[in-house]
Write an enzyme that holds these catalytic residues in place. Structure first.
Site, PDB file in Angstrom:
ATOM      1  N   HIS A   1       0.830  -1.209   0.000  1.00 52.32           N
ATOM      2  CA  HIS A   1       0.000   0.000   0.000  1.00 52.32           C
ATOM      3  C   HIS A   1       0.870   1.267   0.000  1.00 52.32           C
ATOM      4  O   HIS A   1       0.738   2.131  -0.874  1.00 52.32           O
ATOM      5  CB  HIS A   1      -0.908  -0.019   1.236  1.00 52.32           C
ATOM      6  CG  HIS A   1      -1.827   1.160   1.329  1.00 52.32           C
ATOM      7  ND1 HIS A   1      -3.134   1.114   0.925  1.00 52.32           N
ATOM      8  CD2 HIS A   1      -1.629   2.433   1.770  1.00 52.32           C
ATOM      9  CE1 HIS A   1      -3.705   2.302   1.105  1.00 52.32           C
ATOM     10  NE2 HIS A   1      -2.809   3.120   1.623  1.00 52.32           N
ATOM     11  N   GLU A   2       1.771   1.350   0.963  1.00 51.89           N
ATOM     12  CA  GLU A   2       2.606   2.563   1.066  1.00 51.89           C
ATOM     13  C   GLU A   2       3.513   2.707  -0.148  1.00 51.89           C
ATOM     14  O   GLU A   2       3.775   3.827  -0.596  1.00 51.89           O
ATOM     15  CB  GLU A   2       3.426   2.546   2.362  1.00 51.89           C
ATOM     16  CG  GLU A   2       2.594   2.534   3.650  1.00 51.89           C
ATOM     17  CD  GLU A   2       1.500   3.600   3.728  1.00 51.89           C
ATOM     18  OE1 GLU A   2       1.682   4.696   3.145  1.00 51.89           O
ATOM     19  OE2 GLU A   2       0.451   3.335   4.353  1.00 51.89           O
TER      20      GLU A   2
ATOM     21  N   HIS B   1       1.749   4.701  -2.778  1.00 50.12           N
ATOM     22  CA  HIS B   1       1.823   6.151  -2.554  1.00 50.12           C
ATOM     23  C   HIS B   1       3.195   6.679  -2.979  1.00 50.12           C
ATOM     24  O   HIS B   1       3.316   7.743  -3.585  1.00 50.12           O
ATOM     25  CB  HIS B   1       1.619   6.460  -1.066  1.00 50.12           C
ATOM     26  CG  HIS B   1       0.199   6.367  -0.583  1.00 50.12           C
ATOM     27  ND1 HIS B   1      -0.824   7.113  -1.121  1.00 50.12           N
ATOM     28  CD2 HIS B   1      -0.372   5.622   0.408  1.00 50.12           C
ATOM     29  CE1 HIS B   1      -1.969   6.840  -0.477  1.00 50.12           C
ATOM     30  NE2 HIS B   1      -1.717   5.924   0.440  1.00 50.12           N
TER      31      HIS B   1
ATOM     32  N   GLU C   1      -4.789   7.784  -3.025  1.00 51.43           N
ATOM     33  CA  GLU C   1      -5.255   6.490  -2.520  1.00 51.43           C
ATOM     34  C   GLU C   1      -5.546   5.531  -3.674  1.00 51.43           C
ATOM     35  O   GLU C   1      -5.395   4.315  -3.528  1.00 51.43           O
ATOM     36  CB  GLU C   1      -6.495   6.713  -1.642  1.00 51.43           C
ATOM     37  CG  GLU C   1      -6.859   5.545  -0.755  1.00 51.43           C
ATOM     38  CD  GLU C   1      -5.869   5.262   0.375  1.00 51.43           C
ATOM     39  OE1 GLU C   1      -4.915   6.049   0.586  1.00 51.43           O
ATOM     40  OE2 GLU C   1      -6.033   4.231   1.047  1.00 51.43           O
TER      41      GLU C   1
HETATM   42 ZN    ZN Z   1      -3.190   5.235   1.811  1.00 49.53          ZN
END
Ligand code: ZN
Length: 502
Positions: free
Chosen positions: A264-265, A268, A294
């Protein structure tokens, strides 16, 4: 005009650098700073933020923006210089509308509230923060009042994170999505419970971290321009476009926590690393909105990281790393377990199908608090009722209910939650477009090959930084605005291979 653009850029670069220094102080405080360093660090971060605000609201920036207006109009809308002037004007006008004294009062209140919440949550004591949250609602309303002319009081607050999005549109699209999700969840959760116990055996934390790092290297996260450290609540931060860092946490008895958090990170971070380096030091050197940001974390975490193809390639490697835990588990069983759907209380632990109900509930409650139709003292009950109604489960206590997320206790009410669901919706819109342009992408993922996809994302989304709003980006990339259709199709296709959807 050139000298005026140069002067504008050099003033903005000072603001940018001060913001990045603030981010560095914050990163250190959540990774390596000893406990007793907190008071001085808080003071130092406050000082940096205040100087940054003073520089951003300097009337000289306003004069330059006025003088550059005609020049901006003479340039194509999507040119770098016109976009720089446009986005700088947006940020300048936002910054000067709010009195510095109000901002200081708000920051102080937020810091105090956060401190109380860190004790109220473990003590399961909503009453302890109730009075502070009431004041947060008042201050959030007051903040909105500095931006008169809005349709809904939450609109100016949303505009800080998802510029251009309005409550009326978000409300309508969330209601549509909720109507699609509720029957889907009902169908799935009425089926036999799936055994995912093997994910909760002891797994060496070092190996878990090593596996995640191997994956995000292949994703294209550049370790010459980033690094990963441990923290309690993972997030991504940057100190320049060439220093974009991620944080993670690891649990020995949970194979999913570190891995999917890291994926997830990294999403980003890959976005930030993909921004045009020529934008460094300007307001263009950031993501388009919290929703678009996101959408990318969710793309790399879910659309790719929880896909069948991805695990065709990576599961044999995971099994090699953890032979005793996984030797009897087939890739099919593993894939189903990491995508298990269940009614649950905690937003951050929720599966893809139920996840969006959590932000939607919060968004609806925020609207009501700001409208004045829900009193803070009635918030825990309103929360529990919505969970019972939408998710089919009632929190046994406020700790896992209304006190669970840090957002309302470390910021304003309004603007922090819609981005999560907007991001999920957009992730499917962008991804469908990528596959349309390059149908070979899904096959490549199944052989651990991500360069076609990441090059497409960089070209379509990442390189532009904050040049376009989310809506402009959606139109440029997909030819239409926000639409839940690709996301709902994605969920139905994916989950019909795991559950009987009738
Ligand atoms: Zn996030």
């Amino acid at each position: 005009m050139n000298t005026k653009v140069t002067e504008l850029k050099s003033r903005l670069a000072e603001v940018y650098d001060l913001n990045m220094i603030g981010a560095l102080l914050n990163w250190d405080s959540s990774t390596y700073m000893p406990l007793d360093g907190a008071p001085a660090r808080g003071r130092q971060m406050g000082l940096i933020a205040r100087i940054g605000h003073e520089k951003m609201t300097d009337p000289a920036i306003g004069r330059l923006l006025d003088e550059l207006h005609a020049y901006e109009e003479s340039l194509p809308y999507d040119s770098d210089e016109a976009s720089l002037i446009r986005v700088a004007r947006r940020e300048y006008e936002r910054a000067i509308r709010v009195p510095a004294a109000f901002m200081a009062k708000l920051q102080e209140h937020i810091a105090e509230t956060f401190d109380v919440w860190t004790r109220a949550r473990p003590a399961n004591d909503f009453k302890r923060v109730q009075g502070m949250l009431e004041k947060t609602v008042d201050l959030s309303r007051q903040l909105a009042s500095y931006f008169p002319g809005y349709q809904h009081i939450i609109d100016p607050l949303i505009s800080y994170s998802d510029y251009g999005m309005k409550a009326a549109d978000i409300r309508a699209i969330f209601a549509d999505l909720r109507n699609q999700l509720l029957p889907l969840i009902k169908t799935i959760t009425s089926q036999d419970d799936m055994d995912d116990g093997f994910l909760h055996q002891p797994y060496s934390t070092e190996k878990q971290l090593a596996f995640g790092l191997d994956v995000i290297k292949l994703y294209g996260y550049d370790f010459n321009r980033g690094r990963q450290d441990l923290t309690h609540h993972p997030y991504t931060t940057k100190f320049s476009l060439s220093d974009v860092r991620i944080t993670t946490r690891v649990k020995e008895n949970d194979l999913c926590e570190a891995l999917f958090g890291t994926l997830h990170e990294s999403g980003h971070a890959i976005y930030e690393q993909g921004i045009n380096l020529a934008y460094e030091g300007t307001p263009l050197a950031s993501g388009a909105s919290s929703g678009v940001h996101e959408s990318q974390s969710r793309t790399w975490e879910n659309l790719i990281g929880r896909s069948r193809g991805f695990w065709e390639f990576f599961y044999p490697k995971l099994k090699e790393m953890f032979p005793t835990q996984l030797s009897s588990i087939s890739v099919d069983r593993y894939y189903r377990a990491i995508n298990k759907v269940q009614r649950s209380l905690i937003r951050t632990d929720a599966d893809e199908v139920t996840y969006n109900l959590h932000p939607i509930i919060r968004f609806d409650l925020e609207l009501r608090m700001l409208e004045g139709t829900l009193e803070v003292r009635d918030l825990p009950q309103a929360w529990d009722e919505r969970y019972a109604n939408d998710i089919g489960i009632t929190p046994p206590n406020d700790r896992d209910g209304v006190l669970q997320d840090v957002h309302w206790y470390s910021g304003i009410i309004g603007g922090a939650f819609q981005g999560y669901t907007l991001g999920n919706i957009m992730s499917a819109q962008f991804y469908a477009e990528a596959v349309k342009a390059h149908p070979e992408i899904n096959e490549q993922i199944a052989s651990g090959e991500f360069t076609t996809l990441s090059a497409w994302l960089k070209q379509a989304i990442y390189q532009h930084g904050a040049k376009f709003t989310a809506d402009e980006l959606l139109h440029r990339v997909t030819g239409q605005g926000l639409s839940i259709e690709p996301y709902v199709t994605y969920l139905k296709n994916k989950y019909s291979s795991i559950y009987k959807l009738g």
